[in-house]
Design a protein around this motif. Structure first.
Motif, mmCIF file in Angstrom:
data_model
loop_
_atom_site.group_PDB
_atom_site.id
_atom_site.type_symbol
_atom_site.label_atom_id
_atom_site.label_comp_id
_atom_site.label_asym_id
_atom_site.label_seq_id
_atom_site.Cartn_x
_atom_site.Cartn_y
_atom_site.Cartn_z
ATOM 1 N N GLY A 45 0.945 1.543 14.299
ATOM 2 C CA GLY A 45 1.355 2.058 13.061
ATOM 3 C C GLY A 45 0.723 3.226 12.260
ATOM 4 N N GLY A 46 -0.456 3.767 12.945
ATOM 5 C CA GLY A 46 -1.197 4.856 12.550
ATOM 6 C C GLY A 46 -1.927 4.455 10.913
ATOM 7 N N LEU A 47 -2.315 2.809 10.976
ATOM 8 C CA LEU A 47 -2.958 2.727 9.927
ATOM 9 C C LEU A 47 -4.485 2.656 10.167
ATOM 10 C CD1 LEU A 47 -0.952 -0.671 8.602
ATOM 11 C CD2 LEU A 47 -0.922 1.540 7.886
ATOM 12 N N PHE A 76 -2.987 -1.380 -3.195
ATOM 13 C CA PHE A 76 -3.346 -0.128 -2.956
ATOM 14 C C PHE A 76 -3.242 0.071 -1.755
ATOM 15 C CE2 PHE A 76 -5.851 -0.194 -7.045
ATOM 16 C CZ PHE A 76 -4.696 0.297 -7.782
ATOM 17 N N GLY A 77 -3.761 -0.909 -0.643
ATOM 18 C CA GLY A 77 -3.600 -0.758 0.707
ATOM 19 C C GLY A 77 -2.462 -0.735 1.346
ATOM 20 N N MET A 78 -1.507 -1.696 0.639
ATOM 21 C CA MET A 78 -0.021 -1.578 1.002
ATOM 22 C C MET A 78 0.540 -0.290 0.688
ATOM 23 S SD MET A 78 3.126 -2.175 -0.431
ATOM 24 C CE MET A 78 2.847 -2.861 -2.100
ATOM 25 N N LEU A 79 0.257 0.117 -0.462
ATOM 26 C CA LEU A 79 1.030 1.488 -0.890
ATOM 27 C C LEU A 79 0.665 2.517 0.033
ATOM 28 C CD1 LEU A 79 0.650 1.221 -4.723
ATOM 29 C CD2 LEU A 79 2.701 0.944 -3.155
ATOM 30 N N LEU A 80 -0.568 2.498 0.560
ATOM 31 C CA LEU A 80 -1.070 3.667 1.575
ATOM 32 C C LEU A 80 -0.384 3.379 3.000
ATOM 33 C CD1 LEU A 80 -5.019 3.655 1.040
ATOM 34 C CD2 LEU A 80 -3.357 5.605 0.729
ATOM 35 N N ALA A 81 -0.045 2.129 3.186
ATOM 36 C CA ALA A 81 0.501 2.016 4.283
ATOM 37 C C ALA A 81 1.868 2.341 4.467
ATOM 38 C CB ALA A 81 0.282 0.218 4.818
ATOM 39 N N ILE A 82 2.470 1.951 3.550
ATOM 40 C CA ILE A 82 3.817 2.328 3.396
ATOM 41 C C ILE A 82 4.156 3.956 3.199
ATOM 42 C CG2 ILE A 82 4.745 -0.134 2.925
ATOM 43 C CD1 ILE A 82 5.325 1.121 -0.023
ATOM 44 N N SER A 102 -10.354 4.957 0.143
ATOM 45 C CA SER A 102 -10.064 3.526 0.608
ATOM 46 C C SER A 102 -8.993 3.884 2.093
ATOM 47 C CB SER A 102 -9.292 2.942 -0.535
ATOM 48 O OG SER A 102 -8.008 3.875 -0.797
ATOM 49 N N ASN A 103 -9.017 2.954 2.834
ATOM 50 C CA ASN A 103 -8.067 3.042 3.927
ATOM 51 C C ASN A 103 -7.222 1.597 4.008
ATOM 52 O OD1 ASN A 103 -8.665 1.159 6.237
ATOM 53 N ND2 ASN A 103 -10.942 2.298 5.805
ATOM 54 N N PRO A 104 -6.146 1.950 4.386
ATOM 55 C CA PRO A 104 -5.043 0.691 4.161
ATOM 56 C C PRO A 104 -5.577 -0.377 4.984
ATOM 57 C CG PRO A 104 -4.170 2.346 5.531
ATOM 58 C CD PRO A 104 -5.123 2.989 4.985
ATOM 59 N N VAL A 105 -6.313 -0.422 6.185
ATOM 60 C CA VAL A 105 -6.640 -1.749 6.857
ATOM 61 C C VAL A 105 -7.744 -2.429 6.154
ATOM 62 C CG1 VAL A 105 -7.772 -2.351 9.124
ATOM 63 C CG2 VAL A 105 -6.081 -0.639 9.107
#
Lengths: 233, 405
Positions: free
Chosen positions: A55-57, B296-302, B397-400
Motif C-alpha cells: 500500500g506504499g505506507l 493524522f496517520g490515517m489522513l497520510l495513509a489515505i 511523521s509517517n503513517p505506519v
C-alpha cells in the motif's frame, strides 16, 4: 488478466544493526485485477506489514514493488502520498472516519483531496451510498452510525477515489456477525459487478471463506497460496 | 474553503480543550493589555504632572541658557516666532517666562527665592496656576502684585496684602530692586518649590530686572505629547539659529531614566506572563497532537499531503488564537476604560510621597489604542509561533508509526 501488484523478492527487516528480524522475508506476490484475496496467518506473521508495503505506507528494505507497472519503492514520501490518493483505497480495522464530518462528507473528503469538482463528487457520493445501502444515512455523523454502518462508509470512502485496488486491514474484526456478513456482501458485490480488487489481511474465517485466493504467511514468508471457490457464492 | 470549514469543525471537536486554550489566550490579552495600559497611564500621569507643573513639553531658550540659567542668556520676546508657533497645528498653546533669583526681604527677614515673571493668562492655560491658589486671588488685569508659594510666605512671616521687597542683580549687571504687594498664595506639594518660588506678571519682572522686552524661555503645550519629536522639528525650522529647542526629556533626563528603568522592570513581568501563556498553549497543543496522532496517520495513509495537514492545523491554530485574541481585546476595552475613569487610588506613605511632589496619588490606565493592538498582536504571534510545533511534528511523521496503537 491485468497485473495490478507485482512484488518481487521484498523484505522488511527490523533491528538491522543488532539482531535482524525479518517481518517480511523475500516475498514474491502477484495480484491481478478483480482478485478477492485474503492474507492470513498467525499474529506476527507479517500480514499487516505486507499490506503496508504494497500500500506504499511503509518501505521495503529489499526487493521492488510495482503497482500497475509503476515502481513505488523508490518514490519520495510526497509522491507516495499522491500515489496512494490516486491508486489505493484503504479500509482500517477501526473505521477511522473523521468524526466532525458527516458520512457523506467523509466520502467526499477523498475527492476533495483529488480536486474533483462538486457536481462529480455529489454524483459519485450518491452512487457509493446506494451501493453500500446507506442512502438514508448520508447526513449522519459517524457517532450516529453503528460499527457496521461506519465500516460501510469507510468502504465507500476507499472507493471514492476510483482506486486500482482496496487494502482492508482486518475490516471485520470489530463487527458483529450480521454487520460483518453485510459488509462482506457489499464488497463481494463490488468485486463481482465492478471488478474492484480487494486484498484483506484477516483472521476472520468468514472473510477467508469468501476469498477467491488465500495467501498464508508464517514468519514473514508465504507458505501457501491457493485459489478456492468462495463459500456461499 | 472546505479545509477552513474542516478546521473550524475540528476546533470544536474537543470543546473543553479549545475553550481552555481560548481562555488562556483571552486572559493573556486582557491582563497584558491592562498591564501595558496601566504602565503607560502611570508614566503619562507622571510626565503630565511634571510637565504640567512647570516645564511644558517643549521649551525655547537662547542658546546656552539651559546650561547657565542667567538673565544675560535671555532672549528678546519674538512676536513673529510666536505667530509662527501658533500656526503649528500640534501646538495647543504657549507662554513665556522671565526667571531669575532675587532676595525677598521683609523686616529683619531675607530669603533667597526664584522669581518667575509670567504671562498670567497664558501661564494659567499651561500650568493651571490659578487652581493652586489657597488664599488671596490670582493676578488681575494690569496688577503688579506677587503670588507667593505657601512655604515662602510662612518663612517670611507675611500674609496676603503685605508688601515684599525684592533685591537682586538685573540684566547685564543692573541692580534689581522693587517692592510689591502680595495678592495671592499658591500651594505646591514639593517642599523645595513650595518654600522658594514667587510669581509676578511678566511686565513687572522685566521692569524689576531691567530686562525690557526679554524672556528666558517659551514654554509650549502640545495637543498630543506623542508628537513631541515632530513638533520639535517644526519649531526648529521656524526658530532663529541662536535659539535652542528642548523637549522635557532633554530638560529632565532623570525623569526619563526613571520611566525607562520602571518600564524595563514591568517588561520583565510581562515577559513572565507571556512565558506562562506560552506553556499553557503549548500544553494544549501537546495533548491535541497525542490525541490525534492516529488520525493524522490515517489522513497520510489515505493520501492527504503533509503540507495540507499542516495548513489544516495552522488554520485551526489561527482560528483559535485569533478568536481568543479578538475576544480578549474586546473585553479589555471596558476594563481599561473603567480604570481610566476610575483610577486605582494609592494610599499610605506612597500616596503621601506622591502628594508631597504635587502628584495626585493615582494609577490611571491609558486608553492609547496602541496598548490594545500591540498586546493582542504579541499574543497572536506567540500563538502562531507555537502552532509551528504541530506542523513540525507532522513533517516528520509517517503513517505506519502514527497508526500504531
Amino acid at each position: 488478466m491485468e497485473t495490478i501488484i507485482d512484488a518481487h523478492n521484498i523484505s522488511k527487516i527490523y533491528n538491522k544493526e543488532s539482531i535482524p528480524v525479518y517481518a517480511i522475508n523475500q516475498v514474491h506476490l502477484h495480484i491481478e485485477k478483480g482478485e478477492f484475496t485474503a492474507l492470513v496467518g498467525p499474529s506476527g506473521s507479517g500480514k499487516t506489514t505486507l499490506l503496508n508495503l504494497i500500500g506504499g505506507l511503509d518501505r521495503a528494505d529489499e526487493g521492488s514493488i510495482s503497482i500497475n507497472g509503476e515502481e513505488i519503492t523508490q518514490m519520495s514520501s510526497g509522491d507516495l502520498i499522491d500515489f496512494r490518493l490516486k491508486n489505493i483505497g484503504f479500509v482500517f480495522q477501526s473505521y477511522n472516519l473523521i468524526p466532525v464530518l458527516t458520512a457523506k462528507e467523509n466520502v467526499e473528503f477523498i475527492m476533495q483531496l483529488q480536486g474533483i469538482n462538486e457536481k462529480d463528487r455529489i454524483e459519485r457520493v450518491k452512487l457509493l451510498f446506494k451501493q453500500i445501502g446507506l442512502e438514508d444515512k448520508m447526513d449522519y455523523r459517524p457517532s450516529q452510525l453503528s460499527g457496521g454502518q461506519q465500516q460501510r462508509v469507510a468502504v465507500a470512502r476507499a472507493l471514492a477515489s476510483r482506486p486500482q485496488f482496496v487494502l482492508a486491514d482486518e475490516p471485520t474484526a470489530n463487527l458483529d456477525s450480521a454487520s460483518a456478513n453485510n459488509l462482506l456482501d457489499i464488497m463481494w458485490k463490488l468485486n463481482q459487478e465492478e471488478h474492484i480488487t480487494f486484498i484483506f489481511s484477516t483472521h476472520d474465517q468468514r472473510v477467508i471463506d469468501r476469498a477467491k485466493r488465500v495467501i498464508t504467511l508464517v514468519d514473514g514468508r508465504i507458505v501457501s497460496d491457493t485459489n478456492q471457490v468462495p463459500i456461499n457464492h | 474553503m472546505w479545509l477552513l470549514s474542516l478546521a473550524w469543525k475540528n476546533l470544536w471537536r474537543n470543546r473543553s480543550r479549545t475553550l481552555i486554550t481560548m481562555a488562556s489566550i483571552f486572559f493573556a490579552v486582557l491582563l497584558s493589555t491592562l498591564m501595558s495600559s496601566l504602565k503607560t497611564g502611570i508614566f503619562d500621569n507622571l510626565v503630565d504632572n511634571m510637565v504640567g507643573y512647570y516645564s511644558g513639553y517643549i521649551q525655547i531658550h537662547q542658546k546656552g541658557y539651559w546650561d547657565e540659567q542667567l538673565l544675560d542668556n535671555s532672549q528678546e520676546q519674538n512676536p513673529i516666532l510666536e505667530q509662527k508657533m501658533l500656526k503649528i497645528p500640534q501646538i495647543k498653546g504657549f507662554t513665556s517666562r522671565l526667571e531669575s533669583f532675587a532676595l525677598a526681604s521683609s523686616g529683619d527677614l531675607t530669603k533667597g527665592c526664584l522669581v518667575q515673571g509670567v504671562d498670567p493668562n497664558r501661564e494659567n492655560i499651561i500650568t493651571n496656576l490659578k487652581a493652586k491658589i489657597v488664599s488671596g486671588s490670582y493676578f488681575q488685569q494690569g496688577e503688579s502684585g506677587l503670588i507667593l508659594t505657601e512655604g515662602l510666605l510662612r518663612r517670611m512671616k507675611m500674609k496676603v496684602g503685605d508688601t515684599l521687597m525684592l533685591l537682586g542683580q538685573g540684566y547685564h549687571g543692573a541692580t534689581a530692586a522693587g517692592k510689591y504687594p502680595i495678592v495671592g498664595v499658591v500651594h505646591f506639594g514639593s517642599p523645595e518649590i513650595n518654600n522658594s518660588v514667587l510669581y509676578m506678571p511678566l511686565e513687572s519682572a522685566q521692569e524689576l530686572f531691567g530686562a525690557y522686552g526679554m524672556v528666558t524661555s517659551y514654554i509650549l503645550q502640545l495637543e498630543n505629547r506623542r508628537n513631541i519629536d515632530d513638533v520639535k522639528k517644526e519649531v526648529l525650522k521656524i526658530s532663529d539659529s541662536n535659539l535652542e529647542v528642548m523637549t522635557w526629556e532633554e530638560m529632565m533626563p532623570d525623569i526619563k531614566q526613571h520611566i525607562e528603568v520602571d518600564s524595563a522592570n514591568m517588561m520583565y513581568v510581562q515577559i513572565f506572563l507571556y512565558v506562562l501563556i506560552s506553556f499553557g498553549i503549548f500544553g494544549t497543543l501537546l495533548i491535541m497532537m497525542a490525541e490525534r496522532k492516529y488520525e493524522f496517520g490515517m489522513l497520510l495513509a489515505i493520501g492527504m499531503r503533509k503540507s495540507k495537514i499542516s495548513i489544516l492545523l495552522l488554520m485551526e491554530s489561527i482560528l483559535n488564537v485569533f478568536v481568543a485574541c479578538l475576544l480578549g481585546l474586546l473585553a479589555s476595552i471596558p476594563v481599561v476604560y473603567y480604570f481610566h475613569v476610575h483610577p486605582i487610588r494609592i494610599t499610605g506613605s506612597t500616596a503621601k510621597a506622591y502628594e508631597q511632589f504635587g502628584f495626585e496619588p493615582i494609577f490611571p490606565t491609558s486608553t492609547d489604542s496602541r496598548n490594545f493592538l500591540i498586546q493582542a498582536f504579541i499574543v497572536l504571534c506567540i500563538g502562531l509561533v507555537l502552532s509551528l510545533y504541530p506542523m513540525f511534528q507532522i513533517s516528520k511523521s509517517n503513517p505506519v508509526d502514527s497508526m500504531k496503537r
